[in-house]
Design an enzyme around this catalytic site. Structure first.
Site, mmCIF file in Angstrom:
data_model
loop_
_atom_site.group_PDB
_atom_site.id
_atom_site.type_symbol
_atom_site.label_atom_id
_atom_site.label_comp_id
_atom_site.label_asym_id
_atom_site.label_seq_id
_atom_site.Cartn_x
_atom_site.Cartn_y
_atom_site.Cartn_z
ATOM 1 N N SER A 155 0.615 -1.562 -0.141
ATOM 2 C CA SER A 155 0.090 -0.357 -0.386
ATOM 3 C C SER A 155 1.548 0.994 -0.005
ATOM 4 O O SER A 155 -0.022 2.089 0.137
ATOM 5 C CB SER A 155 -0.611 0.182 1.400
ATOM 6 N N LYS A 193 0.789 3.888 7.256
ATOM 7 C CA LYS A 193 0.735 5.198 6.448
ATOM 8 C C LYS A 193 0.759 6.643 6.800
ATOM 9 O O LYS A 193 2.057 6.554 7.731
ATOM 10 C CB LYS A 193 -0.682 4.973 7.014
#
Length: 234
Positions: A155, A193
């Site tokens: 991701s 993230k």
């Protein structure tokens, strides 16, 4: 080391088996831990199995067996308040230290503990296990304490972070908008993230259009470190 939720679930199962001789149902565990869904219980049980605290007995309903209990309970685990902040690093691990060979005092390396794997994709159980250490030059680090995590998932590929990379993080509890961080969600899930603040909300943003940005209230997210460097083996 166990997260607060993992510890609470383990002790709840232990006490229920002592009282009734039968492990609690998933619905009872969900209500006891005040979780929104049974999937959270599944993740906690899997994490406890992987750490050797719990065993599922095959071909039997509601069959869980306590293998062992934590040897000690730290201040964070003893408290059930929202102020609990599980530390990815335990003790003095990760503190920058210089190892100077006697033959040449100019040579310097820093031993940084690798604390396991972190998801750059679907969040996985919070990681708090020191597996091994890596030696890095001080130029890759800054001041303070550091730790490393092995990346699992894709991701963050658009930020140059790939599956199998090792990321180096500075231990911290706050980070600037736009920095890549290790975020602990609901005291049980850790993920890598980019941090975005939107009003009173916190967004955890992927660097891959396949993944959606996840938005949480400020009380659900704890910052456990910010990215300072990474290395990759070929």
């Amino acid at each position: 080391m166990l997260t607060r939720k993992q510890h609470e679930l383990l002790m709840f199962i232990h006490e229920r088996i002592k009282e009734t001789g039968v492990s609690p149902s998933f619905e009872e565990m969900k209500e006891a831990l005040d979780l929104r869904s049974k999937s959270g219980i599944h993740r906690l049980i899997t994490a406890l199995e992987e750490r050797g605290f719990l065993r599922r007995l095959a071909h039997r309903a509601r069959a869980l067996e306590i293998v062992k209990l934590p040897q000690s309970v730290g201040p964070g685990l003893a408290s059930s308040g929202r102020g609990f902040s599980p530390s990815v690093i335990e003790g003095s691990l990760g503190k920058v230290r210089e190892l100077r060979p006697q033959s040449d005092t100019r040579d310097q390396i820093v031993a940084v503990p690798v604390m396991g794997r972190i998801a750059a994709g679907t969040p996985i159980s919070a990681i708090q296990d020191h597996t091994h250490s890596v030696s890095l030059p001080p130029d890759l680090l800054g001041a303070g304490e550091h730790y490393a995590l092995e990346v699992k998932g894709d991701s963050m590929v658009d930020a140059g972070i790939f599956d199998g990379d090792t990321v180096i993080l500075q231990k911290c509890v706050t980070a600037n908008n736009g920095e890549i961080v290790v975020a602990l969600v609901d005291d049980e899930e850790a993920t890598l993230k980019r941090l975005r603040r939107k009003g009173d909300s916190i967004a955890l943003e992927a660097a891959n259009p396949v993944y959606e940005t996840r938005i949480f209230g400020p009380d659900r997210v704890q910052i456990q470190g910010r990215l300072v460097s990474l290395f990759r083996r070929y």
